[in-house]
Design a protein around this motif. Structure first.
Motif, PDB file in Angstrom:
ATOM      1  N   GLN A 168       0.830  -1.206   0.000  1.00  0.00           N
ATOM      2  CA  GLN A 168       0.000   0.000   0.000  1.00  0.00           C
ATOM      3  C   GLN A 168       0.863   1.255   0.000  1.00  0.00           C
ATOM      4  OE1 GLN A 168      -3.254   0.161  -0.347  1.00  0.00           O
ATOM      5  NE2 GLN A 168      -3.306   2.404  -0.215  1.00  0.00           N
ATOM      6  N   VAL A 169       1.947   1.213   0.753  1.00  0.00           N
ATOM      7  CA  VAL A 169       2.893   2.334   0.742  1.00  0.00           C
ATOM      8  C   VAL A 169       3.495   2.496  -0.650  1.00  0.00           C
ATOM      9  CG1 VAL A 169       5.151   3.080   1.593  1.00  0.00           C
ATOM     10  CG2 VAL A 169       3.426   2.256   3.203  1.00  0.00           C
ATOM     11  N   LEU A 170       3.829   1.376  -1.276  1.00  0.00           N
ATOM     12  CA  LEU A 170       4.359   1.439  -2.640  1.00  0.00           C
ATOM     13  C   LEU A 170       3.353   2.072  -3.588  1.00  0.00           C
ATOM     14  CD1 LEU A 170       6.553   0.665  -4.705  1.00  0.00           C
ATOM     15  CD2 LEU A 170       5.434  -1.563  -4.916  1.00  0.00           C
ATOM     16  N   LEU A 171       2.090   1.717  -3.417  1.00  0.00           N
ATOM     17  CA  LEU A 171       1.050   2.303  -4.263  1.00  0.00           C
ATOM     18  C   LEU A 171       1.008   3.822  -4.110  1.00  0.00           C
ATOM     19  CD1 LEU A 171      -1.463   2.200  -6.075  1.00  0.00           C
ATOM     20  CD2 LEU A 171      -2.821   1.701  -4.040  1.00  0.00           C
ATOM     21  N   GLU A 172       1.071   4.296  -2.874  1.00  0.00           N
ATOM     22  CA  GLU A 172       1.044   5.741  -2.657  1.00  0.00           C
ATOM     23  C   GLU A 172       2.272   6.408  -3.252  1.00  0.00           C
ATOM     24  OE1 GLU A 172      -1.420   7.347  -1.503  1.00  0.00           O
ATOM     25  OE2 GLU A 172      -2.659   5.713  -0.722  1.00  0.00           O
ATOM     26  N   ALA A 173       3.427   5.749  -3.115  1.00  0.00           N
ATOM     27  CA  ALA A 173       4.650   6.322  -3.681  1.00  0.00           C
ATOM     28  C   ALA A 173       4.588   6.357  -5.200  1.00  0.00           C
ATOM     29  CB  ALA A 173       5.867   5.518  -3.211  1.00  0.00           C
ATOM     30  N   VAL A 174       4.096   5.284  -5.783  1.00  0.00           N
ATOM     31  CA  VAL A 174       3.978   5.219  -7.243  1.00  0.00           C
ATOM     32  C   VAL A 174       2.987   6.261  -7.741  1.00  0.00           C
ATOM     33  CG1 VAL A 174       3.028   3.787  -9.096  1.00  0.00           C
ATOM     34  CG2 VAL A 174       4.724   2.843  -7.527  1.00  0.00           C
ATOM     35  N   ALA A 175       1.905   6.460  -6.995  1.00  0.00           N
ATOM     36  CA  ALA A 175       0.896   7.442  -7.413  1.00  0.00           C
ATOM     37  C   ALA A 175       1.497   8.833  -7.512  1.00  0.00           C
ATOM     38  CB  ALA A 175      -0.264   7.438  -6.424  1.00  0.00           C
ATOM     39  N   ILE A 176       2.432   9.144  -6.635  1.00  0.00           N
ATOM     40  CA  ILE A 176       3.078  10.463  -6.678  1.00  0.00           C
ATOM     41  C   ILE A 176       4.189  10.483  -7.713  1.00  0.00           C
ATOM     42  CG2 ILE A 176       4.373  12.135  -5.306  1.00  0.00           C
ATOM     43  CD1 ILE A 176       2.909  10.978  -2.830  1.00  0.00           C
ATOM     44  N   ALA A 177       4.974   9.390  -7.772  1.00  0.00           N
ATOM     45  CA  ALA A 177       6.099   9.354  -8.711  1.00  0.00           C
ATOM     46  C   ALA A 177       5.627   9.321 -10.152  1.00  0.00           C
ATOM     47  CB  ALA A 177       6.976   8.133  -8.428  1.00  0.00           C
ATOM     48  N   ALA A 178       4.445   8.744 -10.395  1.00  0.00           N
ATOM     49  CA  ALA A 178       3.954   8.635 -11.770  1.00  0.00           C
ATOM     50  C   ALA A 178       3.728  10.001 -12.396  1.00  0.00           C
ATOM     51  CB  ALA A 178       2.656   7.834 -11.802  1.00  0.00           C
ATOM     52  N   LYS A 179       3.545  11.028 -11.560  1.00  0.00           N
ATOM     53  CA  LYS A 179       3.341  12.372 -12.086  1.00  0.00           C
ATOM     54  C   LYS A 179       4.660  13.029 -12.474  1.00  0.00           C
ATOM     55  CE  LYS A 179      -0.601  12.795  -8.961  1.00  0.00           C
ATOM     56  NZ  LYS A 179      -1.155  13.486  -7.769  1.00  0.00           N
ATOM     57  N   GLY A 180       5.761  12.437 -12.071  1.00  0.00           N
ATOM     58  CA  GLY A 180       7.063  12.997 -12.392  1.00  0.00           C
ATOM     59  C   GLY A 180       7.923  12.007 -13.135  1.00  0.00           C
ATOM     60  N   SER A 181       9.104  11.754 -12.612  1.00  0.00           N
ATOM     61  CA  SER A 181      10.053  10.867 -13.277  1.00  0.00           C
ATOM     62  C   SER A 181      10.013   9.494 -12.633  1.00  0.00           C
ATOM     63  CB  SER A 181      11.473  11.439 -13.165  1.00  0.00           C
ATOM     64  OG  SER A 181      12.418  10.528 -13.636  1.00  0.00           O
ATOM     65  N   ILE A 182       9.744   8.479 -13.433  1.00  0.00           N
ATOM     66  CA  ILE A 182       9.731   7.100 -12.930  1.00  0.00           C
ATOM     67  C   ILE A 182      11.131   6.517 -12.973  1.00  0.00           C
ATOM     68  CG2 ILE A 182       8.788   4.788 -13.296  1.00  0.00           C
ATOM     69  CD1 ILE A 182       6.780   6.750 -12.296  1.00  0.00           C
ATOM     70  N   GLY A 183      11.891   6.880 -13.977  1.00  0.00           N
ATOM     71  CA  GLY A 183      13.242   6.364 -14.091  1.00  0.00           C
ATOM     72  C   GLY A 183      13.272   4.958 -14.646  1.00  0.00           C
ATOM     73  N   PRO A 184      14.370   4.249 -14.406  1.00  0.00           N
ATOM     74  CA  PRO A 184      14.559   2.928 -15.008  1.00  0.00           C
ATOM     75  C   PRO A 184      13.917   1.791 -14.236  1.00  0.00           C
ATOM     76  CG  PRO A 184      16.508   3.542 -13.772  1.00  0.00           C
ATOM     77  CD  PRO A 184      15.541   4.681 -13.623  1.00  0.00           C
ATOM     78  N   THR A 185      13.030   2.087 -13.303  1.00  0.00           N
ATOM     79  CA  THR A 185      12.524   1.052 -12.400  1.00  0.00           C
ATOM     80  C   THR A 185      11.207   0.447 -12.851  1.00  0.00           C
ATOM     81  OG1 THR A 185      11.377   2.700 -11.078  1.00  0.00           O
ATOM     82  CG2 THR A 185      13.613   2.163 -10.432  1.00  0.00           C
ATOM     83  N   VAL A 186      10.741   0.766 -14.054  1.00  0.00           N
ATOM     84  CA  VAL A 186       9.406   0.324 -14.459  1.00  0.00           C
ATOM     85  C   VAL A 186       9.317  -1.200 -14.436  1.00  0.00           C
ATOM     86  CG1 VAL A 186       7.730   0.305 -16.319  1.00  0.00           C
ATOM     87  CG2 VAL A 186       8.988   2.389 -15.806  1.00  0.00           C
ATOM     88  N   LEU A 187      10.170  -1.869 -15.180  1.00  0.00           N
ATOM     89  CA  LEU A 187      10.111  -3.331 -15.226  1.00  0.00           C
ATOM     90  C   LEU A 187      10.454  -3.946 -13.884  1.00  0.00           C
ATOM     91  CD1 LEU A 187      11.614  -4.235 -18.717  1.00  0.00           C
ATOM     92  CD2 LEU A 187       9.240  -4.314 -17.993  1.00  0.00           C
ATOM     93  N   GLU A 188      11.341  -3.292 -13.142  1.00  0.00           N
ATOM     94  CA  GLU A 188      11.696  -3.824 -11.820  1.00  0.00           C
ATOM     95  C   GLU A 188      10.485  -3.804 -10.894  1.00  0.00           C
ATOM     96  OE1 GLU A 188      14.760  -2.925  -8.112  1.00  0.00           O
ATOM     97  OE2 GLU A 188      14.871  -1.739  -9.934  1.00  0.00           O
ATOM     98  N   VAL A 189       9.707  -2.739 -10.965  1.00  0.00           N
ATOM     99  CA  VAL A 189       8.508  -2.656 -10.133  1.00  0.00           C
ATOM    100  C   VAL A 189       7.555  -3.791 -10.474  1.00  0.00           C
ATOM    101  CG1 VAL A 189       6.438  -1.306  -9.671  1.00  0.00           C
ATOM    102  CG2 VAL A 189       8.650  -0.172  -9.764  1.00  0.00           C
ATOM    103  N   PHE A 190       7.273  -3.968 -11.761  1.00  0.00           N
ATOM    104  CA  PHE A 190       6.316  -4.994 -12.157  1.00  0.00           C
ATOM    105  C   PHE A 190       6.862  -6.395 -11.893  1.00  0.00           C
ATOM    106  CE2 PHE A 190       4.662  -1.388 -14.521  1.00  0.00           C
ATOM    107  CZ  PHE A 190       3.306  -1.538 -14.316  1.00  0.00           C
ATOM    108  N   ASN A 191       8.135  -6.584 -12.125  1.00  0.00           N
ATOM    109  CA  ASN A 191       8.712  -7.905 -11.892  1.00  0.00           C
ATOM    110  C   ASN A 191       8.644  -8.274 -10.419  1.00  0.00           C
ATOM    111  OD1 ASN A 191      10.031 -10.257 -12.888  1.00  0.00           O
ATOM    112  ND2 ASN A 191      11.960  -9.507 -12.068  1.00  0.00           N
ATOM    113  N   THR A 192       8.966  -7.327  -9.552  1.00  0.00           N
ATOM    114  CA  THR A 192       8.911  -7.592  -8.110  1.00  0.00           C
ATOM    115  C   THR A 192       7.476  -7.845  -7.653  1.00  0.00           C
ATOM    116  OG1 THR A 192      10.858  -6.199  -7.756  1.00  0.00           O
ATOM    117  CG2 THR A 192       9.484  -6.680  -5.842  1.00  0.00           C
ATOM    118  N   LEU A 193       6.550  -7.028  -8.138  1.00  0.00           N
ATOM    119  CA  LEU A 193       5.152  -7.198  -7.731  1.00  0.00           C
ATOM    120  C   LEU A 193       4.602  -8.535  -8.207  1.00  0.00           C
ATOM    121  CD1 LEU A 193       3.761  -3.605  -8.356  1.00  0.00           C
ATOM    122  CD2 LEU A 193       4.142  -4.714  -6.161  1.00  0.00           C
ATOM    123  N   LEU A 194       4.928  -8.923  -9.424  1.00  0.00           N
ATOM    124  CA  LEU A 194       4.432 -10.205  -9.929  1.00  0.00           C
ATOM    125  C   LEU A 194       5.067 -11.370  -9.174  1.00  0.00           C
ATOM    126  CD1 LEU A 194       4.340  -9.523 -13.779  1.00  0.00           C
ATOM    127  CD2 LEU A 194       2.440  -9.540 -12.167  1.00  0.00           C
TER     128      LEU A 194
END
Length: 821
Positions: free
Chosen positions: A316-342
């Motif tokens: 849930q904390v990750l969701l809140e962080a992603v919700a804020i980060a998505a409005k700015g710079s996500i950086g190279p962590t996109v696939l890492e986020v999804f891979n870890t969550l899956l």
């Protein structure tokens, strides 16, 4: 009282000492002697080389007064030091600062709260002074430790405790400001300092009575609150600390937050954790957001064996962080986020499956059930995070994530997926399929591609429509909903919700555009695959009402988004084939499912007839619906999907006026300029390589030949499907033709086109699976003893799929190469 000396001795003392002694009054209540303080200040500015001696002498007097508990003279000494610091900015001030810091340290070490507060106030004033040159040797380790300890004050008097904590927080704020502005500012970011500073601030922030958990950035505290409330002041200091963090030291400031939350068990409930990370994400520079996300992912990995509620809190904390980060710079962590969550989604399903297998009776069962519900909380949190993150990505990244998730979906009989399911079993595999498709559904929500090829490339469409995913009604629902998200480019789906007979489609105000060339090419290449998926989906025995509703919506969206004249004809052929399958019922479907298919066909033909606006076609459809309303309401969606609907015992005795007739549809469309030749070719779903891998009934089993002895007295126009003449040459050709080699993938498009246009005899001669099936069925037939009928009225009728061919008198059929009785 200060020690007084005689005039002769006083004259022999250094001038700076005399000036310092003169600022102290006889009675400390009178305060600093301002006139003498001005003289001392002028002397220090005029002779900066004397500053170190002035500082040393003041420090000596202050130390003596602290020991003797002369608080009044201590206050005067600190006031004098503060004024000298504010007035002098030369390079010679460095030794004086050392004396000043030594005096502050003496005050902080004392056990008197007033002296501690006094020393803190002086240090804060010093921290706000910008020095001309950096100090390469000065360290603030003692002050970090002391101020952090003051933040945890447990004084028995609440007012004094609050005062000391506020002083500690302000002291930390001063250290941060002083070191950040210093050339050697990196020292404050060392882990040994951050591990004291950050928990001290968080400890005081926890005392906030109401934690603001709104979606927006936490409100900035007012000036009055900063001075009175330790929690507000600590939060302000925490924001300032994070705002000064840079690329190299960001992680050092964030990691102690995890340690504090773990130690105080603040992940469940996680309101404070969410509040903290909202502050972090809004305080740091936007380009560093991905550092925080990486740290949360790493902590989630570290706590993967914790209770489900703890993991859900972190997610849930990750969701809140992603919700804020998505409005700015996500950086190279996109696939890492999804891979870890899956990966954690798979772990959660595995834990759930193990609990179900290892559950026992009694209280253990209750605990297992409670844990299962907790795991569902984890799974829902993961899916929500995936969906929110994916929906905020740009289109090009979202397409990659769609492919990434689809590559994780396990398919029975294949090893193309990249997710380890060896420990899950069938139940766990089905569960992970549902979870991944739900994640995919969240990612595709709101996705608008300019062309359907971009939204549904072959590398994505093929695994999405895999037959193995169709074994469960819930899986099929999710697949259809994903397709709807990608197909519905004009937001028409809400207008089509629910399967029903629409009196006037124009009232829906459906938005559509002219079909582009890319979409036409897509349907030529993949249309048969989509038709096949819908056809097979309608004939599943575990279908519920929602399945039929989604299948109807699929047909309607294809009509709106992708249908030209050729596609419309194919869709009508598909609808008629579904009607025939419900009537003939080769799959032995229950009566509810047969009536459900009939209702779906009625709803769709009503829709498509009004969309293409051919009056004769609309008239035929309306007439059939009107007759059904009177004589067979169970063939309409408004009735069959209603509770306690009366079902017929059979469909064989129904009048042909209750069915949509191909010849009348062809006649009506032909009169409006449509090319209706292909309507005479019954639709049969194509056979794919995936049928060999599917655990479902093979599609080739739907192609059958039935031999019946029918009296000629039954008129041929009672047959709903079209009929064609079959001759001995055609049968011989079907029997003698050797099996064709498997076609290469490059040639399959030509096969599909030929399949759409060629008669059945040619298809049977070229398709190995169909030819073999014909051969097997005919061999079974010819092994029977077929005796001539008593009269010329006996006929042989051959049916393939749902296409019924012209009856041929049995005694006119000759098999010279076989022995027939």
């Amino acid at each position: 009282m200060p020690t007084r000396v005689c005039c002769c001795c006083s004259a022999l003392r250094p001038r700076y000492k005399r000036l310092v002694d003169n600022i102290f009054p006889e009675d400390p209540k009178d305060g600093l002697v301002k006139a003498d303080m001005e003289k001392l200040t002028f002397y220090a500015v005029s002779a900066p080389e004397k500053l170190d001696r002035i500082g040393s002498y003041l420090a000596e007097r202050l130390s003596r007064d602290v020991v003797r508990h002369r608080s009044g003279y201590v206050l005067i000494a600190m006031e004098a030091l503060d004024q000298l610091l504010m007035a002098c900015h030369s390079q010679s001030i460095k030794p004086f600062v050392e004396s000043f810091l030594h005096m502050v340290a003496k005050l902080l070490e004392s056990g008197e709260p007033k002296l501690q507060v006094l020393g803190t106030n002086s240090f804060v004033k010093f921290a706000n002074i910008e020095e001309d040159t950096p100090s390469y040797h000065r360290r603030y380790d003692f002050f970090v430790s002391r101020f952090s300890a003051m933040c945890h004050s447990c004084h028995s008097d609440p007012e004094i405790r609050t005062e000391i904590r506020i002083a500690g927080i302000r002291g930390i704020q001063g250290v941060v400001r002083k070191t950040v502005n210093d050339e050697l500012r990196a020292t404050i970011w060392e882990p040994q300092h951050m591990d004291k500073i950050v928990p001290s601030l968080l400890f005081n922030m926890q005392k906030t009575e109401e934690v603001d958990s709104r979606a927006g950035p936490p409100p900035s505290p007012s000036a009055s609150d900063k001075e009175e409330n330790p929690a507000v002041l600590a939060e302000n200091c925490f924001r300032e600390l994070l705002g000064r963090a840079t690329f190299g030291n960001m992680n050092n400031a964030v990691r102690p937050v995890f340690a504090h939350l773990d130690h105080h068990k603040l992940w469940d409930p996680n309101e404070f954790a969410v509040h903290c990370f909202k502050i972090i994400m809004y305080s740091i520079q936007a380009q560093y957001s991905h550092h925080v996300i990486q740290e949360i992912l790493g902590h989630l990995d570290a706590r993967k064996k914790d209770s489900p509620r703890v993991r859900a809190g972190i997610i849930q904390v990750l969701l809140e962080a992603v919700a804020i980060a998505a409005k700015g710079s996500i950086g190279p962590t996109v696939l890492e986020v999804f891979n870890t969550l899956l990966k954690h989604l798979r772990l959660s399903v595995e834990f759930e499956a193990n609990d179900l297998q290892g559950g026992s009776v009694g209280s253990a069962n209750l605990n297992s059930s409670s844990k299962d519900n907790d795991e569902k909380i984890v799974q829902n949190a993961i899916i929500q995070t995936i969906g929110f993150f994916g929906s905020n990505l740009p289109d090009y990244q979202r397409s990659e994530i769609m492919m990434f998730i689809m590559g994780k979906v396990p398919v029975f009989g294949t090893s193309t997926h990249t997710l380890d399911i060896s420990q899950l079993g069938d139940l766990g595999t089905r569960r992970i399929q549902i979870m991944l498709l739900r994640s995919l559904l969240m990612v595709t929500s709101g996705y608008k591609a300019k062309t359907i090829v971009t939204a549904l490339p072959g590398s994505f469409l093929d695994p999405l429509l895999s037959p193995s995913l169709m074994e469960d009604y819930e899986l099929r629902q999710l697949v259809l909903e994903v397709m709807h998200n990608l197909m519905d480019r004009h937001d028409n789906r809400a207008k089509l919700r629910g399967i029903r007979i629409i009196p006037d489609v124009a009232d829906l105000k459906i938005k559509r555009e002219k079909i582009c060339r890319q979409d036409t090419s897509f349907m030529k290449k993949n249309g048969q695959q989509l038709y096949r998926h819908i056809y097979l989906g309608c004939k599943e025995e575990d279908n519920v009402q929602k399945n039929y509703e989604l299948l109807y919506t699929s047909l309607a969206l294809i009509t709106i988004e992708l249908a030209n004249e050729e596609v419309v004809i194919d869709l009508i052929r598909l609808a008629i084939a579904l009607q025939d399958s419900a009537i003939i019922n080769e799959d032995n479907l229950p009566m509810f499912h047969r009536c459900g298919i009939m209702a779906l066909v009625a709803a769709y033909l009503n829709f498509v007839s009004q969309m293409i606006a051919v009056p004769a076609f609309c008239q035929h459809v309306s007439k059939v619906i009107e007759i059904r309303t009177m004589e067979a309401p169970y063939f309409l969606p408004e009735h069959i999907f209603r509770d306690k609907c009366m079902l017929p015992k059979s469909l064989e005795k129904h009048d042909k006026n209750l069915y949509f007739l191909t010849n009348k549809i062809a006649e009506s469309l032909g009169g409006s300029g449509y090319s209706v030749e292909r309507l005479s070719v019954p639709y049969v779903p194509q056979v794919t390589d995936e049928d060999r891998l599917s655990r479902r009934k093979s599609i080739v089993d739907t192609v059958s030949i039935q031999v019946d002895i029918l009296p000629n007295s039954i008129p041929s126009d009672d047959v709903v499907s079209n009929t064609e003449e079959i001759t001995f040459e055609a049968l011989k050709k079907a029997i003698d033709t050797s099996g064709m080699e498997e076609q290469e993938k490059e040639k399959r498009r030509l096969v599909i086109e030929k399949f759409q246009k060629a008669p059945f005899e040619e298809i049977a001669a070229q398709c190995e699976s169909k030819a073999n099936l014909l051969h097997d069925r005919l061999a079974q037939i010819l092994e029977l003893t077929i005796r001539p009928p008593p009269s010329p009225s006996g006929t042989l009728t051959i049916t393939s799929g749902h296409a019924q061919y012209q009856s041929v008198p049995v005694y006119e059929m000759k098999f010279p190469d076989l022995c027939v009785y």
